[in-house]
Design a protein around this motif. Structure first.
Motif, PDB file in Angstrom:
ATOM      1  N   GLN A 197       0.802  -1.217   0.000  1.00 37.52           N
ATOM      2  CA  GLN A 197       0.000   0.000   0.000  1.00 37.52           C
ATOM      3  C   GLN A 197       0.837   1.270   0.000  1.00 37.52           C
ATOM      4  O   GLN A 197       0.318   2.362   0.171  1.00 37.52           O
ATOM      5  CB  GLN A 197      -0.932   0.004   1.223  1.00 37.52           C
ATOM      6  N   GLY A 215       2.217   2.774  -2.372  1.00 42.77           N
ATOM      7  CA  GLY A 215       1.916   3.664  -3.482  1.00 42.77           C
ATOM      8  C   GLY A 215       3.045   3.896  -4.470  1.00 42.77           C
ATOM      9  O   GLY A 215       2.949   4.751  -5.342  1.00 42.77           O
ATOM     10  N   ASN A 260       4.186   1.753  -6.745  1.00 42.07           N
ATOM     11  CA  ASN A 260       3.940   1.103  -8.027  1.00 42.07           C
ATOM     12  C   ASN A 260       2.541   0.506  -7.997  1.00 42.07           C
ATOM     13  O   ASN A 260       2.273  -0.410  -7.221  1.00 42.07           O
ATOM     14  CB  ASN A 260       5.006   0.022  -8.262  1.00 42.07           C
ATOM     15  N   GLU A 261       1.656   1.025  -8.826  1.00 40.84           N
ATOM     16  CA  GLU A 261       0.250   0.611  -8.783  1.00 40.84           C
ATOM     17  C   GLU A 261       0.090  -0.868  -9.143  1.00 40.84           C
ATOM     18  O   GLU A 261      -0.668  -1.592  -8.498  1.00 40.84           O
ATOM     19  CB  GLU A 261      -0.582   1.478  -9.728  1.00 40.84           C
ATOM     20  N   SER A 262       0.796  -1.319 -10.182  1.00 41.44           N
ATOM     21  CA  SER A 262       0.694  -2.719 -10.600  1.00 41.44           C
ATOM     22  C   SER A 262       1.187  -3.655  -9.497  1.00 41.44           C
ATOM     23  O   SER A 262       0.570  -4.683  -9.216  1.00 41.44           O
ATOM     24  CB  SER A 262       1.503  -2.942 -11.881  1.00 41.44           C
ATOM     25  N   GLY A 322       1.251  -3.004  -6.247  1.00 39.99           N
ATOM     26  CA  GLY A 322       0.288  -2.976  -5.150  1.00 39.99           C
ATOM     27  C   GLY A 322      -0.954  -3.790  -5.447  1.00 39.99           C
ATOM     28  O   GLY A 322      -1.457  -4.512  -4.577  1.00 39.99           O
ATOM     29  N   ASN A 323      -1.471  -3.702  -6.688  1.00 41.86           N
ATOM     30  CA  ASN A 323      -2.671  -4.459  -7.041  1.00 41.86           C
ATOM     31  C   ASN A 323      -2.419  -5.955  -7.042  1.00 41.86           C
ATOM     32  O   ASN A 323      -3.270  -6.748  -6.599  1.00 41.86           O
ATOM     33  CB  ASN A 323      -3.169  -4.016  -8.417  1.00 41.86           C
ATOM     34  N   GLN A 373      -2.161  -7.073  -3.479  1.00 37.93           N
ATOM     35  CA  GLN A 373      -3.490  -7.058  -2.868  1.00 37.93           C
ATOM     36  C   GLN A 373      -4.282  -8.304  -3.242  1.00 37.93           C
ATOM     37  O   GLN A 373      -4.887  -8.960  -2.386  1.00 37.93           O
ATOM     38  CB  GLN A 373      -4.230  -5.801  -3.324  1.00 37.93           C
ATOM     39  N   THR A 433      10.487  -2.246  -7.830  1.00 34.77           N
ATOM     40  CA  THR A 433       9.962  -1.632  -6.617  1.00 34.77           C
ATOM     41  C   THR A 433      10.815  -2.021  -5.410  1.00 34.77           C
ATOM     42  O   THR A 433      11.144  -3.190  -5.224  1.00 34.77           O
ATOM     43  CB  THR A 433       8.506  -2.099  -6.385  1.00 34.77           C
TER      44      THR A 433
END
Length: 401
Positions: free
Chosen positions: A28, A30, A32-34, A36-37, A40, A330
């Motif tokens: 979380q 923030g 790297n969006e990919s 983090g998703n 998750q 990351t």
């Protein structure tokens, strides 16, 4: 693909909570969006209140640890456990493997497996199960072994990784070598891989690298969780190029467990240092990799170099198959650069041989054997377990020939 984490016993539940804490903070952040998703989806499911719910089942024969673990997770505000994800009773296993395996396991099989099935059915794509347990106590080792066998029977095509915490060599529990030997011998038949971390080594990391003066089990558990998360968090694998690997357990075990006789995995992670020291430290990838290799080859006469040398591997494994590199742009946890090495090697041979030898010395004099036979395990089953572990020791010993 998603993982279902099965936390069993005091040790398994405490380390499991720390694992979700690490991946929650890391995923979380923030950066790297990919990344983090993917993290998750791997570890959490969504909920109506917007707070991610851990893909986990908590199992213990006493309620205190689970109650504390659930409340600690909820207090973080970043994630929580599911309302119906825990199973506990009011009577422990008394540090007795046979009590957990022969008594509590069969008695509570239906309730425990129903919880695991509910969690597995929440996953759109299930990569497999990570069971977290100690080798020393009765619930983690005995019930954990029973649950693993049930998982293998019910999910024959799913991967199972057992994360095992090896007890202190000086002895936490007088019968820990019995519990260790019985657990390993049974899991060798039912698990796809056994990832082992030793308390003695983690204790040294806390003392010598993190400069912790009064080391607690919380400190130990944080280091274990950090190292494990560094393996299970998203990475670019050889098969996926610039995309994050979709099958964490499949990607991990593809090259690490290529023969059913060799399932023992060791884990090394660098750097690990206190926040104060980290502020004044810089790292390079060549330096980190060289250090990892030196750690792997400690006590050998090989010269330092890189990993792509056939001499590092058994003759029937070509280098390109035996060595796999995962990368991610990351940073992980608080480290801008870090490296982790998971190996299927002779690194666990010494503690394994020591535990089996100590267990045999006790068994030869029939010390505490009656405490196991009264719960349903026979002396013949002890002997079968010794035979299995002696074969494992012989197989790993022969790798160097």
């Amino acid at each position: 693909m998603s993982l279902v984490v099965v936390q069993i016993g005091q040790c398994g539940n405490q380390i499991g909570q720390q694992l979700f804490e690490v991946v929650s903070m890391d995923g979380q952040c923030g950066r790297n969006e990919s990344y983090g998703n993917t993290s998750q989806e791997r570890f959490f499911s969504s909920s109506t209140d917007g707070v991610p719910v851990a893909r986990a089942v908590l199992i213990d024969m006493e309620p205190k640890v689970i109650s504390h673990t659930v409340s600690k997770a909820a207090s973080s505000g970043r994630w929580r456990y599911g309302a119906q994800s825990a199973f506990c009773q009011k009577q422990g296993s008394g540090n007795n493997w046979a009590n957990g395996f022969c008594v509590h396991g069969p008695r509570h099989e239906e309730a425990v497996m129903d919880l695991i099935q509910q969690e597995a059915e929440k996953c759109e794509r299930l990569s497999g199960f990570v069971t977290m347990m100690s080798l020393a106590g009765g619930t983690g080792s005995g019930l954990g072994t029973f649950v693993t066998q049930c998982l293998r029977d019910r999910y024959p095509h799913s991967l199972i990784l057992n994360h095992l915490t090896w007890p202190y060599g000086t002895g936490e529990i007088i019968v820990q070598n019995y519990n260790t030997m019985l657990t390993l011998s049974h899991l060798h038949q039912s698990s796809d891989a056994l990832l082992i971390q030793e308390n003695d080594i983690i204790h040294k990391i806390c003392s010598q690298l993190l400069n912790i003066k009064q080391i607690s089990f919380t400190d130990i558990n944080k280091v274990i969780a950090h190292q494990l998360a560094s393996v299970l968090q998203p990475a670019h694998t050889r098969n996926h190029g610039t995309e994050y690997g979709s099958n964490p357990l499949g990607d991990l075990l593809e090259s690490l467990v290529t023969h059913p006789e060799y399932k023992l995995l060791g884990l090394m992670n660098i750097p690990q240092m206190s926040d104060t020291s980290l502020q004044f430290s810089t790292f390079t990838w060549p330096g980190l990799l060289k250090h990892l290799r030196q750690m792997l080859m400690a006590n050998t006469k090989m010269e330092a170099g890189l990993f792509k040398e056939q001499a590092l591997y058994t003759s029937w494994m070509p280098v390109d198959s035996a060595f796999n590199i995962w990368r991610t742009p990351t940073s992980f946890n608080k480290y801008e650069k870090s490296a982790t090495l998971v190996s299927n090697s002779q690194c666990l041979l010494k503690p394994l041989d020591s535990a089996v030898t100590k267990a045999w010395d006790m068994f030869a004099s029939r010390a505490y054997v009656h405490q196991y036979t009264k719960h349903g395990i026979s002396e013949e089953e002890f002997l079968d377990s010794f035979t299995t572990m002696e074969q494992v020791i012989a197989s790993y010993s022969n790798l160097g020939l």
